[in-house]
Scaffold this motif. Sequence first.
Motif, PDB file in Angstrom:
ATOM      1  N   GLY A  79      20.284  -6.949   8.527  1.00 49.65           N
ATOM      2  CA  GLY A  79      19.205  -7.760   9.065  1.00 49.65           C
ATOM      3  C   GLY A  79      17.862  -7.259   8.567  1.00 49.65           C
ATOM      4  O   GLY A  79      17.664  -6.054   8.369  1.00 49.65           O
ATOM      5  N   ILE A  80      16.930  -8.172   8.362  1.00 49.47           N
ATOM      6  CA  ILE A  80      15.604  -7.841   7.833  1.00 49.47           C
ATOM      7  C   ILE A  80      14.552  -8.268   8.846  1.00 49.47           C
ATOM      8  O   ILE A  80      14.598  -9.385   9.365  1.00 49.47           O
ATOM      9  N   LEU A  81      13.580  -7.390   9.108  1.00 46.83           N
ATOM     10  CA  LEU A  81      12.432  -7.735   9.941  1.00 46.83           C
ATOM     11  C   LEU A  81      11.186  -7.200   9.248  1.00 46.83           C
ATOM     12  O   LEU A  81      11.086  -6.002   8.972  1.00 46.83           O
ATOM     13  N   ILE A  82      10.262  -8.112   8.957  1.00 46.91           N
ATOM     14  CA  ILE A  82       9.024  -7.735   8.258  1.00 46.91           C
ATOM     15  C   ILE A  82       7.847  -7.979   9.188  1.00 46.91           C
ATOM     16  O   ILE A  82       7.662  -9.081   9.707  1.00 46.91           O
ATOM     17  N   THR A  83       7.066  -6.934   9.402  1.00 47.19           N
ATOM     18  CA  THR A  83       5.812  -7.036  10.141  1.00 47.19           C
ATOM     19  C   THR A  83       4.697  -6.718   9.147  1.00 47.19           C
ATOM     20  O   THR A  83       4.975  -6.314   8.014  1.00 47.19           O
ATOM     21  N   THR A  95       7.298   2.036   6.340  1.00 51.74           N
ATOM     22  CA  THR A  95       6.159   1.233   5.908  1.00 51.74           C
ATOM     23  C   THR A  95       6.506   0.532   4.600  1.00 51.74           C
ATOM     24  O   THR A  95       7.420   0.946   3.877  1.00 51.74           O
ATOM     25  N   HIS A  96       5.739  -0.507   4.298  1.00 56.16           N
ATOM     26  CA  HIS A  96       5.934  -1.212   3.027  1.00 56.16           C
ATOM     27  C   HIS A  96       5.788  -0.235   1.861  1.00 56.16           C
ATOM     28  O   HIS A  96       6.574  -0.273   0.912  1.00 56.16           O
ATOM     29  N   MET A 126       9.661  -7.005  -1.163  1.00 57.09           N
ATOM     30  CA  MET A 126       8.328  -6.426  -1.317  1.00 57.09           C
ATOM     31  C   MET A 126       7.270  -7.535  -1.446  1.00 57.09           C
ATOM     32  O   MET A 126       6.165  -7.396  -0.925  1.00 57.09           O
ATOM     33  N   ALA A 127       7.621  -8.645  -2.100  1.00 54.37           N
ATOM     34  CA  ALA A 127       6.690  -9.782  -2.186  1.00 54.37           C
ATOM     35  C   ALA A 127       6.459 -10.377  -0.795  1.00 54.37           C
ATOM     36  O   ALA A 127       5.325 -10.723  -0.440  1.00 54.37           O
ATOM     37  N   ALA A 128       7.515 -10.478   0.006  1.00 59.09           N
ATOM     38  CA  ALA A 128       7.374 -11.001   1.372  1.00 59.09           C
ATOM     39  C   ALA A 128       6.509 -10.068   2.217  1.00 59.09           C
ATOM     40  O   ALA A 128       5.681 -10.533   3.011  1.00 59.09           O
ATOM     41  N   CYS A 129       6.674  -8.775   2.035  1.00 60.78           N
ATOM     42  CA  CYS A 129       5.846  -7.791   2.763  1.00 60.78           C
ATOM     43  C   CYS A 129       4.375  -7.968   2.404  1.00 60.78           C
ATOM     44  O   CYS A 129       3.506  -7.996   3.286  1.00 60.78           O
ATOM     45  N   GLU A 130       4.089  -8.086   1.136  1.00 60.26           N
ATOM     46  CA  GLU A 130       2.702  -8.236   0.680  1.00 60.26           C
ATOM     47  C   GLU A 130       2.087  -9.532   1.204  1.00 60.26           C
ATOM     48  O   GLU A 130       0.953  -9.536   1.689  1.00 60.26           O
ATOM     49  N   LEU A 131       2.832 -10.606   1.127  1.00 59.85           N
ATOM     50  CA  LEU A 131       2.338 -11.890   1.628  1.00 59.85           C
ATOM     51  C   LEU A 131       2.078 -11.820   3.136  1.00 59.85           C
ATOM     52  O   LEU A 131       1.044 -12.282   3.614  1.00 59.85           O
ATOM     53  N   HIS A 132       2.980 -11.200   3.863  1.00 60.84           N
ATOM     54  CA  HIS A 132       2.827 -11.101   5.323  1.00 60.84           C
ATOM     55  C   HIS A 132       1.599 -10.262   5.686  1.00 60.84           C
ATOM     56  O   HIS A 132       0.843 -10.601   6.589  1.00 60.84           O
TER      57      HIS A 132
END
Length: 145
Positions: A79-83, A95-96, A126-132
């Motif tokens: 499972g993935i959770l990005i804050t 952390t990212h 990593m792209a999703a992290c940066e966008l978020h």
Amino acid sequence: MKIQIKLRWSDKVLFEGEYESLKRAVIEAVKSRANLSGANLFGADLFGANLFGANLFGANLSGEKITIAPIQIGGLRWGILITPLYLRIGCERHTHEEWGSFNRNKISTMDKGAWDWWKIHKPLLMAACELHRKEATAKAECEAA
């Protein structure tokens, strides 16, 4: 056991009931469309919880104040959770920046096959992290203006 989910700035109860865990209480609160905005969820293990549509604005998740809805990705091996600050993959939360700097040796110690999985999914995650993070920053700047 009786569980109460309280506002993080006071003792105001946002949701309560008899549940076997805080995770179950949060899931039931989300199902009932309870407004958990500003909830103190520090220490809640929400791994695998479907929080789709949950209003967690201002919630405290493991010391991080949530200002925009986290990104949750299912259907992968873990499972993935990005804050805006953290990426959780399975039980690993870093952390990212830490995820971006982890080498083969570090990733390989996390689980069997983790390195092969990470090589495939790292660019997208990593792209999703940066966008978020950018969305959270833009929202904060807009609210400050």
